[in-house]
Design a protein around this motif. Structure first.
Motif, PDB file in Angstrom:
ATOM      1  N   LEU A 114      -0.909 -43.421  31.329  1.00 54.95           N
ATOM      2  CA  LEU A 114       0.378 -42.901  31.767  1.00 54.95           C
ATOM      3  C   LEU A 114       0.304 -41.387  31.950  1.00 54.95           C
ATOM      4  O   LEU A 114       0.838 -40.831  32.909  1.00 54.95           O
ATOM      5  CB  LEU A 114       1.469 -43.255  30.755  1.00 54.95           C
ATOM      6  N   GLY A 115      -0.385 -40.711  31.024  1.00 56.50           N
ATOM      7  CA  GLY A 115      -0.510 -39.260  31.109  1.00 56.50           C
ATOM      8  C   GLY A 115      -1.204 -38.811  32.383  1.00 56.50           C
ATOM      9  O   GLY A 115      -0.785 -37.843  33.030  1.00 56.50           O
ATOM     10  N   LEU A 116      -2.256 -39.515  32.773  1.00 54.50           N
ATOM     11  CA  LEU A 116      -2.979 -39.153  33.987  1.00 54.50           C
ATOM     12  C   LEU A 116      -2.141 -39.430  35.234  1.00 54.50           C
ATOM     13  O   LEU A 116      -2.194 -38.675  36.209  1.00 54.50           O
ATOM     14  CB  LEU A 116      -4.302 -39.917  34.059  1.00 54.50           C
ATOM     15  N   LEU A 117      -1.353 -40.482  35.196  1.00 53.46           N
ATOM     16  CA  LEU A 117      -0.454 -40.787  36.308  1.00 53.46           C
ATOM     17  C   LEU A 117       0.587 -39.682  36.473  1.00 53.46           C
ATOM     18  O   LEU A 117       0.881 -39.232  37.591  1.00 53.46           O
ATOM     19  CB  LEU A 117       0.236 -42.133  36.057  1.00 53.46           C
ATOM     20  N   LEU A 118       1.098 -39.195  35.347  1.00 53.07           N
ATOM     21  CA  LEU A 118       2.072 -38.118  35.386  1.00 53.07           C
ATOM     22  C   LEU A 118       1.433 -36.800  35.824  1.00 53.07           C
ATOM     23  O   LEU A 118       2.081 -35.968  36.467  1.00 53.07           O
ATOM     24  CB  LEU A 118       2.732 -37.949  34.007  1.00 53.07           C
ATOM     25  N   ALA A 119       0.163 -36.604  35.471  1.00 51.63           N
ATOM     26  CA  ALA A 119      -0.548 -35.394  35.902  1.00 51.63           C
ATOM     27  C   ALA A 119      -0.709 -35.377  37.426  1.00 51.63           C
ATOM     28  O   ALA A 119      -0.553 -34.328  38.065  1.00 51.63           O
ATOM     29  CB  ALA A 119      -1.909 -35.309  35.223  1.00 51.63           C
ATOM     30  N   ILE A 120      -1.032 -36.531  38.009  1.00 58.11           N
ATOM     31  CA  ILE A 120      -1.099 -36.625  39.465  1.00 58.11           C
ATOM     32  C   ILE A 120       0.254 -36.264  40.076  1.00 58.11           C
ATOM     33  O   ILE A 120       0.343 -35.493  41.036  1.00 58.11           O
ATOM     34  CB  ILE A 120      -1.508 -38.043  39.908  1.00 58.11           C
ATOM     35  N   SER A 121       1.305 -36.811  39.496  1.00 58.02           N
ATOM     36  CA  SER A 121       2.653 -36.528  39.969  1.00 58.02           C
ATOM     37  C   SER A 121       2.972 -35.038  39.858  1.00 58.02           C
ATOM     38  O   SER A 121       3.563 -34.445  40.772  1.00 58.02           O
ATOM     39  CB  SER A 121       3.663 -37.349  39.150  1.00 58.02           C
ATOM     40  N   GLY A 122       2.568 -34.416  38.743  1.00 56.49           N
ATOM     41  CA  GLY A 122       2.831 -33.001  38.546  1.00 56.49           C
ATOM     42  C   GLY A 122       2.150 -32.139  39.590  1.00 56.49           C
ATOM     43  O   GLY A 122       2.754 -31.218  40.154  1.00 56.49           O
ATOM     44  N   GLY A 123       0.879 -32.425  39.878  1.00 57.38           N
ATOM     45  CA  GLY A 123       0.155 -31.683  40.903  1.00 57.38           C
ATOM     46  C   GLY A 123       0.741 -31.894  42.285  1.00 57.38           C
ATOM     47  O   GLY A 123       0.829 -30.963  43.102  1.00 57.38           O
ATOM     48  N   PHE A 124       1.173 -33.109  42.538  1.00 61.46           N
ATOM     49  CA  PHE A 124       1.768 -33.462  43.838  1.00 61.46           C
ATOM     50  C   PHE A 124       3.052 -32.656  44.051  1.00 61.46           C
ATOM     51  O   PHE A 124       3.260 -32.074  45.135  1.00 61.46           O
ATOM     52  CB  PHE A 124       2.075 -34.965  43.845  1.00 61.46           C
ATOM     53  N   PHE A 163       7.388 -35.617  27.993  1.00 64.87           N
ATOM     54  CA  PHE A 163       6.012 -36.063  27.758  1.00 64.87           C
ATOM     55  C   PHE A 163       5.171 -34.868  27.312  1.00 64.87           C
ATOM     56  O   PHE A 163       4.616 -34.143  28.125  1.00 64.87           O
ATOM     57  CB  PHE A 163       5.436 -36.693  29.024  1.00 64.87           C
ATOM     58  N   LYS A 164       5.098 -34.696  26.009  1.00 69.11           N
ATOM     59  CA  LYS A 164       4.418 -33.537  25.425  1.00 69.11           C
ATOM     60  C   LYS A 164       3.036 -33.875  24.889  1.00 69.11           C
ATOM     61  O   LYS A 164       2.274 -32.978  24.535  1.00 69.11           O
ATOM     62  CB  LYS A 164       5.250 -32.959  24.276  1.00 69.11           C
ATOM     63  N   LYS A 165       2.715 -35.166  24.805  1.00 69.02           N
ATOM     64  CA  LYS A 165       1.435 -35.575  24.235  1.00 69.02           C
ATOM     65  C   LYS A 165       0.746 -36.612  25.109  1.00 69.02           C
ATOM     66  O   LYS A 165       1.401 -37.423  25.775  1.00 69.02           O
ATOM     67  CB  LYS A 165       1.631 -36.165  22.829  1.00 69.02           C
ATOM     68  N   ILE A 172       5.927 -40.517  47.858  1.00 64.39           N
ATOM     69  CA  ILE A 172       4.738 -40.986  47.146  1.00 64.39           C
ATOM     70  C   ILE A 172       4.844 -40.620  45.678  1.00 64.39           C
ATOM     71  O   ILE A 172       4.521 -41.416  44.785  1.00 64.39           O
ATOM     72  CB  ILE A 172       3.454 -40.382  47.756  1.00 64.39           C
ATOM     73  N   CYS A 173       5.311 -39.413  45.421  1.00 60.02           N
ATOM     74  CA  CYS A 173       5.484 -38.955  44.045  1.00 60.02           C
ATOM     75  C   CYS A 173       6.549 -39.790  43.325  1.00 60.02           C
ATOM     76  O   CYS A 173       6.377 -40.170  42.163  1.00 60.02           O
ATOM     77  CB  CYS A 173       5.888 -37.480  44.055  1.00 60.02           C
ATOM     78  N   SER A 174       7.625 -40.074  44.018  1.00 61.12           N
ATOM     79  CA  SER A 174       8.682 -40.915  43.448  1.00 61.12           C
ATOM     80  C   SER A 174       8.145 -42.308  43.123  1.00 61.12           C
ATOM     81  O   SER A 174       8.479 -42.893  42.084  1.00 61.12           O
ATOM     82  CB  SER A 174       9.848 -41.014  44.437  1.00 61.12           C
ATOM     83  N   LEU A 175       7.289 -42.827  44.001  1.00 56.95           N
ATOM     84  CA  LEU A 175       6.677 -44.137  43.773  1.00 56.95           C
ATOM     85  C   LEU A 175       5.774 -44.114  42.541  1.00 56.95           C
ATOM     86  O   LEU A 175       5.789 -45.055  41.727  1.00 56.95           O
ATOM     87  CB  LEU A 175       5.885 -44.555  45.009  1.00 56.95           C
ATOM     88  N   LEU A 176       4.992 -43.054  42.372  1.00 56.00           N
ATOM     89  CA  LEU A 176       4.133 -42.921  41.191  1.00 56.00           C
ATOM     90  C   LEU A 176       4.952 -42.939  39.907  1.00 56.00           C
ATOM     91  O   LEU A 176       4.574 -43.574  38.913  1.00 56.00           O
ATOM     92  CB  LEU A 176       3.333 -41.623  41.274  1.00 56.00           C
ATOM     93  N   LEU A 177       6.081 -42.255  39.941  1.00 59.17           N
ATOM     94  CA  LEU A 177       6.945 -42.214  38.759  1.00 59.17           C
ATOM     95  C   LEU A 177       7.586 -43.574  38.495  1.00 59.17           C
ATOM     96  O   LEU A 177       7.791 -43.960  37.337  1.00 59.17           O
ATOM     97  CB  LEU A 177       8.021 -41.138  38.931  1.00 59.17           C
ATOM     98  N   LEU A 178       7.892 -44.298  39.556  1.00 59.53           N
ATOM     99  CA  LEU A 178       8.440 -45.645  39.387  1.00 59.53           C
ATOM    100  C   LEU A 178       7.404 -46.561  38.738  1.00 59.53           C
ATOM    101  O   LEU A 178       7.738 -47.371  37.860  1.00 59.53           O
ATOM    102  CB  LEU A 178       8.882 -46.202  40.735  1.00 59.53           C
ATOM    103  N   VAL A 179       6.143 -46.426  39.141  1.00 61.63           N
ATOM    104  CA  VAL A 179       5.060 -47.192  38.520  1.00 61.63           C
ATOM    105  C   VAL A 179       4.947 -46.829  37.044  1.00 61.63           C
ATOM    106  O   VAL A 179       4.778 -47.707  36.179  1.00 61.63           O
ATOM    107  CB  VAL A 179       3.722 -46.922  39.244  1.00 61.63           C
ATOM    108  N   ALA A 180       5.056 -45.540  36.739  1.00 61.35           N
ATOM    109  CA  ALA A 180       5.005 -45.096  35.347  1.00 61.35           C
ATOM    110  C   ALA A 180       6.168 -45.677  34.557  1.00 61.35           C
ATOM    111  O   ALA A 180       6.000 -46.117  33.413  1.00 61.35           O
ATOM    112  CB  ALA A 180       5.038 -43.567  35.297  1.00 61.35           C
ATOM    113  N   PHE A 181       7.348 -45.699  35.164  1.00 64.21           N
ATOM    114  CA  PHE A 181       8.536 -46.273  34.520  1.00 64.21           C
ATOM    115  C   PHE A 181       8.316 -47.749  34.180  1.00 64.21           C
ATOM    116  O   PHE A 181       8.582 -48.196  33.060  1.00 64.21           O
ATOM    117  CB  PHE A 181       9.743 -46.106  35.443  1.00 64.21           C
ATOM    118  N   LEU A 182       7.798 -48.499  35.137  1.00 62.79           N
ATOM    119  CA  LEU A 182       7.580 -49.933  34.926  1.00 62.79           C
ATOM    120  C   LEU A 182       6.493 -50.188  33.884  1.00 62.79           C
ATOM    121  O   LEU A 182       6.581 -51.135  33.096  1.00 62.79           O
ATOM    122  CB  LEU A 182       7.218 -50.604  36.250  1.00 62.79           C
TER     123      LEU A 182
END
Length: 221
Positions: free
Chosen positions: A13-23, A132-134, A202-212
């Motif tokens: 999940l952290g790596l998915l959020l990191a991709i989203s952050g860079g995007f 998400f701090k950790k 695309i970023c919104s979709l990544l976050l939706l995947v993280a949510f699910l």
């Protein structure tokens, strides 16, 4: 003995959020008027320079996203306090769903509304950095890299002297987070070229995947 961690603390999940952050950062800087939506240090610097030069109109361009970032942090804190004991959903699922919805709406705002767009992206980043701090028990950020880079360098330096494999593993994890953040920025640039303002979907979709993904039970490591 294996240690159990929440899915919200998982590496995946952290790596998915990191991709989203860079995007998000690539999108706001490259397509929405060269504003840093994630790391507010750049906006604070540019705000100070414009105040000194008396460019008051430009000051608004940087001040409003800074304030919205603070509102995002405040909102995430309020959600945590209100829903921390909620049984059906983890409170972080509420924050990540809000973030996905906000970024979805951004895709349909024209460049004439870039101030609003960058403010909404900064709001999302504030929500994410507070929620998400950790990652895998390590204090890490998925929306900026300075702290991660410092931690990676410190741990790898310790490993040279201690030969402690835990220091090596932690240092490499920080570098992996940074790598995924950079890859998120690269992907952002690629999709901006082909999709323009709609690339943020695309970023919104990544976050939706993280949510699910957070509906799964806690994982063991």
């Amino acid at each position: 003995m294996k240690q159990t961690r929440q899915i919200s603390d998982s590496v995946r999940l952290g790596l998915l959020l990191a991709i989203s952050g860079g995007f998000m950062d690539a999108y706001s800087y490259l397509f929405r008027g060269k504003v840093f939506a994630n790391a507010q240090t750049g906006n604070l610097l540019l705000l100070g320079l414009n105040i000194f030069e008396g460019h008051w109109d430009a000051c608004i361009k940087y001040l409003v996203p800074i304030v919205c970032f603070m509102i995002g942090v405040f909102l995430a804190t309020c959600i945590r306090r209100s829903f921390q004991s909620y049984k059906k959903f983890h409170w972080r699922q509420f924050t990540i769903l809000i973030e996905a919805i906000v970024l979805f709406s951004v895709a349909f705002l024209p460049q004439s509304m870039n101030l609003l767009v960058n403010s909404l992206i900064s709001l999302s980043c504030g929500i994410q950095i507070e929620s998400f701090k950790k990652i895998h028990g390590l204090g890490a950020s998925t929306t900026m890299c300075v702290g991660n880079l410092r931690s990676a360098t410190s741990l790898l330096s310790d490993y040279i002297y201690t030969k402690d494999k835990e220091d090596l593993k932690k240092g490499l994890l920080y570098l992996l987070i940074i790598f995924f953040f950079v890859m998120g920025a690269v992907l952002g640039n690629v999709f901006i070229q082909s999709m323009g303002q709609y690339s943020i979907l695309i970023c919104s979709l990544l976050l939706l995947v993280a949510f699910l993904s957070m509906f799964y039970h806690p994982e063991s490591y």
